[in-house]
Design a protein around this motif. Structure first.
Motif, mmCIF file in Angstrom:
data_model
loop_
_atom_site.group_PDB
_atom_site.id
_atom_site.type_symbol
_atom_site.label_atom_id
_atom_site.label_comp_id
_atom_site.label_asym_id
_atom_site.label_seq_id
_atom_site.Cartn_x
_atom_site.Cartn_y
_atom_site.Cartn_z
ATOM 1 N N ASN A 1 49.326 40.288 44.479
ATOM 2 C CA ASN A 1 49.368 39.526 43.231
ATOM 3 C C ASN A 1 47.924 39.286 42.774
ATOM 4 O O ASN A 1 47.336 38.242 43.035
ATOM 5 C CB ASN A 1 50.088 38.190 43.439
ATOM 6 C CG ASN A 1 51.530 38.369 43.868
ATOM 7 O OD1 ASN A 1 52.331 38.983 43.185
ATOM 8 N ND2 ASN A 1 51.859 37.845 45.043
ATOM 9 N N PRO B 1 45.112 42.130 47.584
ATOM 10 C CA PRO B 1 46.095 41.166 47.081
ATOM 11 C C PRO B 1 47.184 41.837 46.268
ATOM 12 O O PRO B 1 46.897 42.522 45.284
ATOM 13 C CB PRO B 1 45.252 40.221 46.209
ATOM 14 C CG PRO B 1 44.056 41.025 45.813
ATOM 15 C CD PRO B 1 43.777 41.926 46.977
ATOM 16 N N ASN C 1 47.523 31.883 51.809
ATOM 17 C CA ASN C 1 47.905 33.290 51.957
ATOM 18 C C ASN C 1 49.392 33.476 51.660
ATOM 19 O O ASN C 1 49.793 34.449 51.011
ATOM 20 C CB ASN C 1 47.593 33.778 53.370
ATOM 21 C CG ASN C 1 46.116 34.008 53.594
ATOM 22 O OD1 ASN C 1 45.340 34.103 52.658
ATOM 23 N ND2 ASN C 1 45.718 34.082 54.855
ATOM 24 N N THR D 1 49.825 33.074 47.868
ATOM 25 C CA THR D 1 49.098 34.094 47.105
ATOM 26 C C THR D 1 49.736 35.460 47.248
ATOM 27 O O THR D 1 49.833 36.218 46.276
ATOM 28 C CB THR D 1 47.634 34.168 47.574
ATOM 29 O OG1 THR D 1 47.035 32.874 47.464
ATOM 30 C CG2 THR D 1 46.846 35.154 46.723
ATOM 31 N N HIS D 2 50.194 35.792 48.453
ATOM 32 C CA HIS D 2 50.646 37.150 48.733
ATOM 33 C C HIS D 2 52.168 37.290 48.810
ATOM 34 O O HIS D 2 52.657 38.378 49.120
ATOM 35 C CB HIS D 2 50.034 37.635 50.041
ATOM 36 C CG HIS D 2 48.532 37.588 50.057
ATOM 37 N ND1 HIS D 2 47.772 38.107 49.043
ATOM 38 C CD2 HIS D 2 47.654 37.057 50.956
ATOM 39 C CE1 HIS D 2 46.486 37.916 49.319
ATOM 40 N NE2 HIS D 2 46.390 37.281 50.463
ATOM 41 N N ALA E 1 45.734 35.726 42.783
ATOM 42 C CA ALA E 1 44.628 35.681 43.743
ATOM 43 C C ALA E 1 43.301 35.439 43.035
ATOM 44 O O ALA E 1 42.459 34.669 43.512
ATOM 45 C CB ALA E 1 44.567 36.979 44.541
ATOM 46 N N SER F 1 40.401 42.316 51.301
ATOM 47 C CA SER F 1 41.670 41.892 50.734
ATOM 48 C C SER F 1 42.296 42.983 49.881
ATOM 49 O O SER F 1 41.612 43.705 49.171
ATOM 50 C CB SER F 1 41.466 40.639 49.884
ATOM 51 O OG SER F 1 42.692 40.185 49.359
#
Length: 528
Positions: free
Chosen positions: A346, A344, A290, A293-294, A350, A342
């Motif tokens: 990005n 996301p 996480n 990814t974020h 993701a 989610s």
């Protein structure tokens, strides 16, 4: 609701407010449109021309010039609005009331009039502050970082690990998230398939996922890890700075956890004893995923940070949760709806992590973290979120107070922190200064064949057929009998579907005991 003269009279009997504004004439048209914009960005409201601030209804004459001015004013809204003025005849005169009604909570918000966004507070209209504008945009459309999608003309194919790109394409096919046709891809085709390359060149996301030698062009592709003595950020027992792509940084993070957290035996909610990391490794892995990814990758002077104290583990990343998103509420929504919640920021990164199976369940990460903590009986983590960083904090269990139903009995490997500071480039040799005794899981007694199996599986979940093929063996029955079953019996490997051992889609992954050996092996390779 019918908007007529009687309705306007009732409004005029009261004072102006957050949802009502009076203007005497269209000589104040711009001020009225600014108010209308503020209402559009809020809960809606009504603007009436032809009424004095005192509430006295006086009306206004309307000609071609007036209607033309109104039309031009409505065209200055961005995005465009579907609002038409209503003209209400004032009795016994040639005058009219001009009424504009706006509906609140518009999904197209935020709106701007003549290039500026406005807000409404009580009976006052003002320019909306930038921070509120950003938050409103996130609330309506989600938090998005555009940096990952930008093409970098300086990024060349030679700066990517092409072997890793094709390996991840194979993993995506193996996860049934891409068709078998993808196996025919060359590197360029694969990058285009993953939306990492356009006709103009490679996107920044390509470097984040598959870059090599990132030090100069992408300094944000780094991870800082520290083990502190006690509960304060004062004395270091271990301090590492690692550079690499997401996959390399994830390996480094997990290696650090297995080095500094205890692997201990537990029978919590199970009959057979099983070795578990004191803080669930799957929860730590999901939290790190996480974070990577974020995170806000556009800040090249910031990195993901991991800090281990005597009483807690903290994972911190640049960025924030979207507006009006509470992580606890989000987790509850994930659990109740059992679906993707989610958002996301990005999306490309993701999506690639999901396709390749690195992320198993896109959109249910928080629920998985809490489920893992519940599974082994440790406290759920908590989140801290300001405007710049998101931090997840796992409380470490008090090992001295735990019973056999928790973690405490028969520790397989206890924590032995090292002293010193190192700055490592993943895959490049490094030396640790002044190192003392440390957890050496490479010395756990298991056969060379099981060690080979452990190194092949890594963080993957593979079928018996895949494992037989990767080991270069001909007989799957012989592999199951002589390698797989002993590894299962000794607790190094576990089933993806333990309730159905002979399931046709059964896959095999490493237990925490197996991961301890795997990551210890990665650490030893870095030192060679």
């Amino acid at each position: 609701m019918t908007i007529d003269l009687d309705y306007i009279r009732r409004l005029a009997e009261n004072n102006e407010g957050v949802d009502v504004e009076f203007k005497e004439t269209t000589g104040q048209l711009d001020r009225g449109m600014e108010t209308l914009c503020g209402m559009l960005n809020g809960d809606g409201g009504i603007v009436v021309f032809g009424v004095k601030n005192s509430g006295k209804i006086v009306g206004q004459e309307i000609g071609d010039k007036t209607t033309r001015m109104i039309g031009e004013a409505l065209r200055r809204f961005e995005p465009s609005v579907e609002i038409q003025p209503r003209y209400i005849k004032f009795p016994d005169t040639d005058k009219y009331l001009i009424v504009f009604e706006s509906i609140g909570n518009n999904p197209s918000a935020p709106f701007a009039y003549d290039g500026r966004p406005y807000q409404r507070f009580d009976s006052v209209t003002s320019v909306m502050p930038l921070e509120k504008l950003i938050r409103l945009h996130e609330k309506r459309r989600g938090l998005k970082y555009w940096w990952e999608k930008e093409v970098n003309p300086q990024l060349k194919l030679s700066m990517l690990d092409e072997g890793l790109v094709l390996k991840m394409i194979y993993a995506a096919v193996n996860e049934n998230r891409l068709t078998g046709l993808a196996l025919r891809d060359d590197t360029v085709t694969a990058l285009r398939r993953l939306n990492l390359m356009t006709d103009e060149g490679l996107r920044n996301a390509a470097a984040i996922l598959f870059g090599k030698d990132m030090r100069q062009e992408y300094p944000q592709c780094s991870l800082r890890m520290a083990r502190f003595k006690g509960v304060k950020k004062v004395d270091f027992l271990d301090n590492q700075w690692v550079e690499g792509n997401i996959f390399e940084l994830m390996d480094a993070a997990m290696s650090f956890f297995f080095k500094h957290l205890s692997l201990t035996g537990t029978t919590h909610h199970r009959i057979r004893r099983k070795e578990e990391l004191e803080v669930p490794s799957n929860a730590l892995r999901e939290a790190c995923l996480n974070a990577f990814t974020h995170r806000a990758w556009q800040f090249d002077n910031l990195q993901v940070n991991i800090a281990i104290y005597d009483d807690r583990v903290e994972i911190e990343n640049p960025g924030r949760f979207p507006a009006d998103v509470n992580p606890n509420e989000l987790e509850r929504s994930e659990e109740e709806n059992k679906k993707n919640t989610s958002q996301p920021p990005n999306e490309i990164i993701a999506n690639v992590l999901y396709l390749t199976g690195t992320t198993e369940h896109w959109g249910r990460g928080l629920a998985l973290i809490y489920d893992e903590c519940d599974r082994i009986g440790v406290e759920r983590p908590r989140y801290l979120n300001d405007s710049h960083f998101v931090r997840i904090i796992f409380k470490r269990p008090d090992m001295s107070k735990w019973t056999h139903d928790g973690f405490a009995n028969d520790t397989v490997a206890t924590e032995n922190d090292t002293v010193g500071v190192s700055k490592d480039k993943v895959g490049v040799s490094s030396e640790r200064e002044n190192s003392s005794e440390q957890s050496d899981y490479t010395q756990i007694s298991c056969s060379p064949k099981i060690r080979e199996l452990i190194n092949i599986i890594g963080e993957s979940w593979l079928s018996a057929f895949d494992l037989t093929d990767k080991l270069g063996l001909k007989s799957r029955n012989s592999f199951v009998r002589n390698r797989l079953n002993p590894a299962l019996e000794q607790g190094y490997i576990e089933l993806m579907y333990p309730e159905s051992p002979k399931a046709p889609k059964q896959r095999y992954g490493l237990s925490d005991k197996g991961k301890a050996i795997y990551y210890a092996g990665l650490n030893s390779l870095k030192k060679e």
